[in-house]
Design a protein around this motif. Structure first.
Motif, PDB file in Angstrom:
ATOM      1  N   ARG A 151      -1.761   5.958  -3.956  1.00 63.46           N
ATOM      2  CA  ARG A 151      -2.734   5.729  -2.893  1.00 63.46           C
ATOM      3  C   ARG A 151      -2.134   6.025  -1.523  1.00 63.46           C
ATOM      4  N   TYR A 167       0.776  -1.237   0.000  1.00 65.91           N
ATOM      5  CA  TYR A 167       0.000   0.000   0.000  1.00 65.91           C
ATOM      6  C   TYR A 167       0.811   1.293   0.000  1.00 65.91           C
ATOM      7  N   MET A 195      -4.048  -1.318  -9.828  1.00 66.35           N
ATOM      8  CA  MET A 195      -3.788  -2.748  -9.665  1.00 66.35           C
ATOM      9  C   MET A 195      -2.736  -3.180 -10.680  1.00 66.35           C
ATOM     10  N   PRO A 198      -9.551  -9.984  -2.268  1.00 67.69           N
ATOM     11  CA  PRO A 198      -9.795  -8.609  -1.832  1.00 67.69           C
ATOM     12  C   PRO A 198     -11.077  -8.052  -2.448  1.00 67.69           C
ATOM     13  N   LYS A 199     -11.905  -7.437  -1.630  1.00 68.94           N
ATOM     14  CA  LYS A 199     -13.180  -6.836  -2.043  1.00 68.94           C
ATOM     15  C   LYS A 199     -14.097  -7.863  -2.710  1.00 68.94           C
ATOM     16  N   CYS A 235      -2.903 -11.335 -11.318  1.00 64.39           N
ATOM     17  CA  CYS A 235      -3.989 -10.920 -10.410  1.00 64.39           C
ATOM     18  C   CYS A 235      -4.400 -12.012  -9.418  1.00 64.39           C
ATOM     19  N   CYS A 273      -3.713 -12.881  -5.579  1.00 65.77           N
ATOM     20  CA  CYS A 273      -4.551 -12.292  -4.519  1.00 65.77           C
ATOM     21  C   CYS A 273      -6.033 -12.543  -4.779  1.00 65.77           C
ATOM     22  N   HIS A 274      -6.444 -12.337  -6.046  1.00 66.13           N
ATOM     23  CA  HIS A 274      -7.872 -12.398  -6.371  1.00 66.13           C
ATOM     24  C   HIS A 274      -8.334 -13.824  -6.654  1.00 66.13           C
TER      25      HIS A 274
HETATM   26  C1  HEC Z   1      -1.017  -8.178  -4.098  1.00 65.28           C
HETATM   27  C2  HEC Z   1      -2.378  -8.496  -4.172  1.00 65.28           C
HETATM   28  C3  HEC Z   1      -3.172  -8.030  -5.401  1.00 65.28           C
HETATM   29  C4  HEC Z   1      -2.904  -8.281  -6.717  1.00 65.28           C
HETATM   30  C5  HEC Z   1      -1.745  -9.027  -7.315  1.00 65.28           C
HETATM   31  C6  HEC Z   1      -3.987  -7.668  -7.450  1.00 65.28           C
HETATM   32  N1  HEC Z   1      -4.871  -7.083  -6.584  1.00 65.28           N
HETATM   33 FE1  HEC Z   1      -6.637  -6.207  -7.071  1.00 65.28          FE
HETATM   34  N2  HEC Z   1      -6.974  -5.766  -5.114  1.00 65.28           N
HETATM   35  C7  HEC Z   1      -6.099  -6.029  -4.097  1.00 65.28           C
HETATM   36  C8  HEC Z   1      -6.582  -5.382  -2.900  1.00 65.28           C
HETATM   37  C9  HEC Z   1      -5.917  -5.399  -1.547  1.00 65.28           C
HETATM   38  C10 HEC Z   1      -7.782  -4.746  -3.241  1.00 65.28           C
HETATM   39  C11 HEC Z   1      -8.661  -3.928  -2.321  1.00 65.28           C
HETATM   40  C12 HEC Z   1      -8.203  -2.509  -2.421  1.00 65.28           C
HETATM   41  C13 HEC Z   1      -8.875  -1.647  -1.415  1.00 65.28           C
HETATM   42  O1  HEC Z   1      -8.736  -1.899  -0.218  1.00 65.28           O
HETATM   43  O2  HEC Z   1      -9.500  -0.696  -1.848  1.00 65.28           O
HETATM   44  C14 HEC Z   1      -8.008  -5.034  -4.643  1.00 65.28           C
HETATM   45  C15 HEC Z   1      -9.113  -4.585  -5.323  1.00 65.28           C
HETATM   46  C16 HEC Z   1      -9.330  -4.840  -6.668  1.00 65.28           C
HETATM   47  C17 HEC Z   1     -10.541  -4.513  -7.374  1.00 65.28           C
HETATM   48  C18 HEC Z   1     -11.775  -3.880  -6.765  1.00 65.28           C
HETATM   49  C19 HEC Z   1     -11.604  -2.412  -6.682  1.00 65.28           C
HETATM   50  C20 HEC Z   1     -12.770  -1.753  -6.018  1.00 65.28           C
HETATM   51  O3  HEC Z   1     -12.570  -1.255  -4.902  1.00 65.28           O
HETATM   52  O4  HEC Z   1     -13.836  -1.760  -6.591  1.00 65.28           O
HETATM   53  C21 HEC Z   1     -10.365  -4.901  -8.677  1.00 65.28           C
HETATM   54  C22 HEC Z   1     -11.359  -4.779  -9.812  1.00 65.28           C
HETATM   55  C23 HEC Z   1      -9.036  -5.453  -8.779  1.00 65.28           C
HETATM   56  N3  HEC Z   1      -8.440  -5.407  -7.537  1.00 65.28           N
HETATM   57  C24 HEC Z   1      -8.479  -5.914  -9.925  1.00 65.28           C
HETATM   58  C25 HEC Z   1      -7.198  -6.449 -10.032  1.00 65.28           C
HETATM   59  C26 HEC Z   1      -6.591  -6.853 -11.282  1.00 65.28           C
HETATM   60  C27 HEC Z   1      -7.237  -6.762 -12.640  1.00 65.28           C
HETATM   61  C28 HEC Z   1      -5.365  -7.350 -10.966  1.00 65.28           C
HETATM   62  C29 HEC Z   1      -4.322  -7.892 -11.922  1.00 65.28           C
HETATM   63  C30 HEC Z   1      -3.936  -7.066 -13.024  1.00 65.28           C
HETATM   64  C31 HEC Z   1      -5.207  -7.237  -9.524  1.00 65.28           C
HETATM   65  N4  HEC Z   1      -6.339  -6.677  -9.004  1.00 65.28           N
HETATM   66  C32 HEC Z   1      -4.087  -7.668  -8.822  1.00 65.28           C
HETATM   67  C33 HEC Z   1      -4.963  -6.798  -4.154  1.00 65.28           C
HETATM   68  C34 HEC Z   1      -4.404  -7.264  -5.322  1.00 65.28           C
END
Ligand code: HEC
Length: 393
Positions: free
Chosen positions: A173, A107, A366, A339-340, A322, A325-326
């Motif tokens: 952020r 973060y 992201m 996450p979320k 992605c 985590c997701h």
């Molecule tokens: C290291 C872990 C991690 C990885 C890798 C990651 N994310 Fe995330 N993502 C998070 C976290 C933590 C949140 C919540 C963020 C927050 O607290 O607002 C999140 C939130 C999101 C959200 C929701 C946002 C919202 O608040 O509406 C989306 C869509 C998303 N990620 C897409 C992606 C995509 C696409 C990728 C790959 C390209 C990706 N993430 C890779 C950790 C990750």
């Protein structure tokens, strides 16, 4: 023991507390500033009273009087306002430590901005929190501190420097929250280090049978007015993590300054209305500033000349970049669940979140701190796929 899971509960409970105490604190700030600005001459002609206000609320009549300096004698019970401020800071700082310091890699740090180790990033963050207050407080106490115009200009200058620095040190952020935390710290320190100690001296003087020195009232009032102008900016900074189009922008420090300025203008408008004025130019200017930001930050819908990739390619990218985590069971350390609730480990889920994926990937929100090292081409592929209507082929 699943620490990441327990941390989610801590996050929820502390955030809940932070909202409650923050609402209570800002509510009293709004109330007392409004009261102060709308005092009428006292009907009973008491020379010690500066003004009074009659109001009606919740089915009852209220009669508040403000003393120019102090009443002739202390009442038996005196109501103080401090715990809402203190608890807002305690809860806010705990949350900041839990998220931005505890998971600094995710973060607070973005290697594309500055390649910091978590420890160094946390040390800089802490130093900036302290420095912000010390510099601001010295300015208020300096011989120019009584000149409001000069002090305001200095305050804006301080914000410009802090925003520029934070946005060139931390992730977007993290930088926005850092400035929010610095502003919140200044506001609470105003209460804890100036307003409350001054009031204690006023009460002590009265207990000793003396008239309190009027300077404590003046100083307290000055800090309380500063706080009220900071309320709207700080609230924007606190909700900004939800809006990556703001902190994900290339010139994010300018966006930060523009939106916080708009917030201060809106607050100024409401304060002026309490004096019976109606300067609509203030909210109009705020709307223009935010309108310009919204226009300038609008993402291009399709990367120029890019054909939509096959869905298999999209799946390969999300799996690699992605889904650590997701996923239902994330493999990334520190994550207990997707996450979320956003899961990107199944075809149906990937398509379901297509628009959010575009938003998050285009603003580079992201992957956080680009932990999984997604490339610019992969970002462009994902965006082109969503622009083509997120096809399944
Ligand atoms: C290291 C872990 C991690 C990885 C890798 C990651 N994310 Fe995330 N993502 C998070 C976290 C933590 C949140 C919540 C963020 C927050 O607290 O607002 C999140 C939130 C999101 C959200 C929701 C946002 C919202 O608040 O509406 C989306 C869509 C998303 N990620 C897409 C992606 C995509 C696409 C990728 C790959 C390209 C990706 N993430 C890779 C950790 C990750």
């Amino acid at each position: 023991m699943d620490l990441a899971y327990l941390a989610e509960w801590a996050n929820l409970l502390i955030r809940w507390l932070h909202l409650i105490t923050g609402i209570a604190w800002i509510g009293t700030s709004f109330y007392f500033i409004g009261l102060d600005n709308q005092l009428d001459p006292p009907r009973d002609g008491n020379p010690l009273v500066k003004g009074e206000q009659w109001s009606i609320h919740g089915g009852g009549f209220y009669h508040k009087q403000k003393y120019a300096n102090a009443p002739a004698s202390l009442p038996e019970k005196l109501h103080w306002f401090k715990w809402e401020a203190y608890w807002t800071w305690i809860s806010g700082f705990s949350l900041f430590m839990l998220i931005y310091w505890g998971q600094a890699n995710t973060y607070l740090v973005d290697p594309a901005v500055m390649d910091l180790s978590p420890g160094v990033a946390v040390a800089i963050s802490a130093a900036m929190l302290v420095a912000g207050w010390v510099v601001y407080d010295l300015a208020c106490r300096s011989k120019w501190g009584e000149n409001e115009a000069l002090l305001s200009a200095f305050g804006v200058g301080l914000l410009v420097v802090a925003a520029f620095a934070a946005c060139h040190i931390f992730s977007g952020r993290g930088a926005f929250l850092q400035i929010g935390a610095m502003t919140g710290t200044i506001m609470v320190a105003n209460v804890a280090m100036v307003i409350i100690p001054g009031q204690r001296k006023m009460v002590a003087a009265m207990q000793a049978g003396q008239v309190p020195d009027a300077k404590y009232g003046r100083w307290g009032k000055q800090r309380s007015v500063h706080n009220t102008y900071l309320t709207l900016p700080v609230l924007f900074l606190m909700i900004s993590p939800h809006y990556p189009m703001t902190w994900g922008a290339e010139w994010n420090w300018v966006v930060l300054l523009a939106i916080t300025l708009a917030g201060a203008l809106v607050r100024q408008f409401f304060v002026q209305r309490q004096f019976g004025r109606n300067p609509v130019a203030l909210p109009a200017a705020a709307a223009v500033v935010i309108g310009i930001m919204a226009f300038v930050l609008m993402p291009a819908r399709t990367p120029a000349g890019m054909a939509a990739p096959a869905f298999a390619e999209v799946q390969a990218i999300t799996a690699a970049r992605c889904a650590t985590c997701h996923a239902a069971r994330p493999t990334q350390e520190g994550f207990a669940e997707a996450p979320k609730g956003v899961r990107l480990d199944e075809p149906g889920q990937i398509r379901r979140w297509a628009q959010s994926i575009r938003q998050q990937v285009a603003t580079e929100a992201m992957p956080p701190g680009n932990l999984t090292e997604i490339t610019a081409e992969e970002r462009a592929s994902l965006i082109a796929w969503v622009a083509a209507g997120a096809p399944r082929e």
